[in-house]
Scaffold this active site. Structure first.
Site, mmCIF file in Angstrom:
data_model
loop_
_atom_site.group_PDB
_atom_site.id
_atom_site.type_symbol
_atom_site.label_atom_id
_atom_site.label_comp_id
_atom_site.label_asym_id
_atom_site.label_seq_id
_atom_site.Cartn_x
_atom_site.Cartn_y
_atom_site.Cartn_z
ATOM 1 C CE LYS A 298 13.667 44.242 38.695
ATOM 2 N NZ LYS A 298 14.651 45.404 38.213
ATOM 3 C CE LYS B 142 14.319 46.106 31.957
ATOM 4 N NZ LYS B 142 13.950 47.106 33.199
ATOM 5 C CE LYS C 25 21.073 45.585 33.815
ATOM 6 N NZ LYS C 25 20.017 46.503 33.636
HETATM 7 N N1 AQP Z 1 24.616 46.200 37.271
HETATM 8 C C1 AQP Z 1 24.142 47.688 37.450
HETATM 9 N N2 AQP Z 1 25.259 48.348 37.408
HETATM 10 C C2 AQP Z 1 25.147 49.785 37.500
HETATM 11 N N3 AQP Z 1 23.828 50.178 37.857
HETATM 12 C C3 AQP Z 1 22.911 49.269 37.641
HETATM 13 N N4 AQP Z 1 21.722 49.719 37.510
HETATM 14 C C4 AQP Z 1 20.658 48.543 37.539
HETATM 15 N N5 AQP Z 1 21.643 47.568 37.365
HETATM 16 C C5 AQP Z 1 22.883 48.149 37.437
HETATM 17 C C6 AQP Z 1 21.042 51.048 37.752
HETATM 18 O O1 AQP Z 1 20.010 51.107 38.817
HETATM 19 C C7 AQP Z 1 19.063 51.941 38.446
HETATM 20 C C8 AQP Z 1 17.573 51.300 38.920
HETATM 21 O O2 AQP Z 1 17.524 50.579 38.143
HETATM 22 P P1 AQP Z 1 16.169 50.017 37.854
HETATM 23 O O3 AQP Z 1 15.149 50.465 38.673
HETATM 24 O O4 AQP Z 1 15.646 50.213 36.227
HETATM 25 O O5 AQP Z 1 16.212 48.705 38.010
HETATM 26 P P2 AQP Z 1 16.523 47.790 36.627
HETATM 27 O O6 AQP Z 1 17.341 48.454 35.533
HETATM 28 O O7 AQP Z 1 15.087 47.153 36.292
HETATM 29 O O8 AQP Z 1 17.353 46.835 37.486
HETATM 30 P P3 AQP Z 1 17.775 45.410 36.975
HETATM 31 O O9 AQP Z 1 18.082 44.410 37.907
HETATM 32 O O10 AQP Z 1 18.634 45.520 35.691
HETATM 33 O O11 AQP Z 1 16.237 44.811 36.196
HETATM 34 P P4 AQP Z 1 16.198 44.223 34.862
HETATM 35 O O12 AQP Z 1 16.851 42.625 35.213
HETATM 36 O O13 AQP Z 1 14.613 43.910 34.827
HETATM 37 O O14 AQP Z 1 16.571 44.761 34.091
HETATM 38 C C9 AQP Z 1 19.298 52.638 37.303
HETATM 39 O O15 AQP Z 1 19.825 53.887 37.200
HETATM 40 C C10 AQP Z 1 20.222 51.435 36.560
HETATM 41 O O16 AQP Z 1 20.980 52.109 35.598
#
Ligand code: AQP
Length: 332
Positions: free
Chosen positions: A198, A112, A195
């Protein structure tokens, strides 16, 4: 009953399919077997810049989606992280117990921070895994339903729980990650080795649950597969097709082997068309339920207020105990 705890960030206007299949589905299942606490983690959201009005709106949207996905406020505790100040308070204590090098090894931070530009990343982003440690330990959680990307943070939580307990006496329950293997990592439809996220390079590989169903159907139909024609679950050699099979199997409750049989001799087009339909059928009522909660913000806020009250009762007790162990003079 064992305890479960998890959180999801209000950093987008919609959850994506990875969030749902990897995490939220498990939240719904665990409310049947666990004393479950789920929160919208707004403190985590501000580790990267947020527009204040957008953050407030997204927090309600996140809560509405959790309810639409099947969380029942009678069977679990649903709240907003910033409504429970104990998170920030225990977070500080945990920061003081964490090594700088230890925090530097968190791969999520590294990823990140790289996206932000190393010098622009906040100190909050650096310590967010430690805040997550506090989130979990405050509720004496046994199980933490998350996707694979969070495994390292649960390991850190276990290390810090053990460190605190050894230094100050038994205080915290040792939590375990609750990761469902099949859906632990849902992949980007355009880059099925990455993965679904977003912050992907292109939104074409990302299924947002609240998008127009037509848009999502189109994304499924243009998912990257391979030059072979056989529909077979083989994540190593056929990551695109395998990802579609995982999504299909999970949304319909079908075994992957059954799907392989069903599509024997058929082309990728048939699989994609059917999956697009399955997805549209799933997201259409989901979107309607989310909309209903959002159209009645008083009821939604009342659910969150009640949740925060229940959460504070547990978190307050744990924090008081931790403060006492650390040697803070109680306030009279
Ligand atoms: N691709 C994925 N497959 C399975 N689980 C996933 N999670 C996120 N992406 C996947 C799970 O969703 C939960 C909430 O995650 P978060 O609120 O931390 O969201 P995030 O990780 O910020 O989502 P993104 O899209 O992955 O954001 P960025 O791109 O900013 O890193 C968690 O339990 C996570 O494991």
């Amino acid at each position: 009953r064992p305890r479960a705890l998890s959180g999801i960030q209000p950093t987008a206007e919609s959850f994506h399919l990875g969030n749902y299949l990897g995490a939220v589905r498990q939240y719904v299942a665990l409310q049947e077997t666990h004393d479950a606490f789920y929160m919208v983690v707004d403190l985590h959201a501000i580790t990267v810049p947020q527009d204040p009005e957008r953050l407030r709106a997204n927090t309600r949207i996140a809560a509405a989606q959790l309810l639409a996905a099947g969380l029942d406020p009678e069977r679990c505790t649903l709240f907003v992280q910033s409504h429970v100040p104990e998170h920030a308070q225990l977070g500080w204590v945990m920061n003081c117990l964490t090594g700088f090098g230890e925090a530097s090894r968190m791969t999520q931070f590294k990823d990140k921070a790289a996206k932000q530009g190393a010098d622009r990343a906040s100190v909050g982003l650096f310590t967010y895994p430690v805040l997550q440690v506090a989130d979990i330990l405050l509720y004496q959680a046994d199980a933490v339903p998350v996707g694979e990307d969070q495994r390292q943070h649960i390991e850190l939580t276990r290390d810090l729980a053990e460190r605190f307990n050894t230094r100050y006496g038994q205080t915290f329950t040792m939590p375990s990650p609750y990761i469902v293997r099949e859906t632990a990592k849902i992949y980007d439809l355009q880059d099925p080795t990455a993965k679904m996220s977003k912050s992907a390079a292109t939104p074409k590989g990302l299924i947002n649950l609240l998008d127009e169903p037509k848009v999502s159907a189109k994304k499924i139909k243009s998912a990257v597969t391979d030059t072979d024609t056989v529909i077979r679950f083989d994540p190593e050699n056929k990551p695109g097709v395998s990802n579609l099979l995982t999504i299909y199997a999970t949304l319909t409750g079908t075994r992957i082997a059954e799907l392989e049989q069903k599509y024997e001799g058929k082309g990728y087009g048939a699989l994609k068309t059917d999956l697009a339909e399955v997805l549209v059928e799933w997201v259409t009522p989901f979107r309607a339920r989310t909309r209903e909660y959002l159209d009645d913000p008083e009821t939604l806020d009342a659910i969150l207020a009640k949740g925060a009250e229940k959460a504070r009762a547990v978190a307050g007790e744990t924090l008081a105990q931790a403060y006492e162990r650390v040697g803070f003079l109680p306030a009279k």
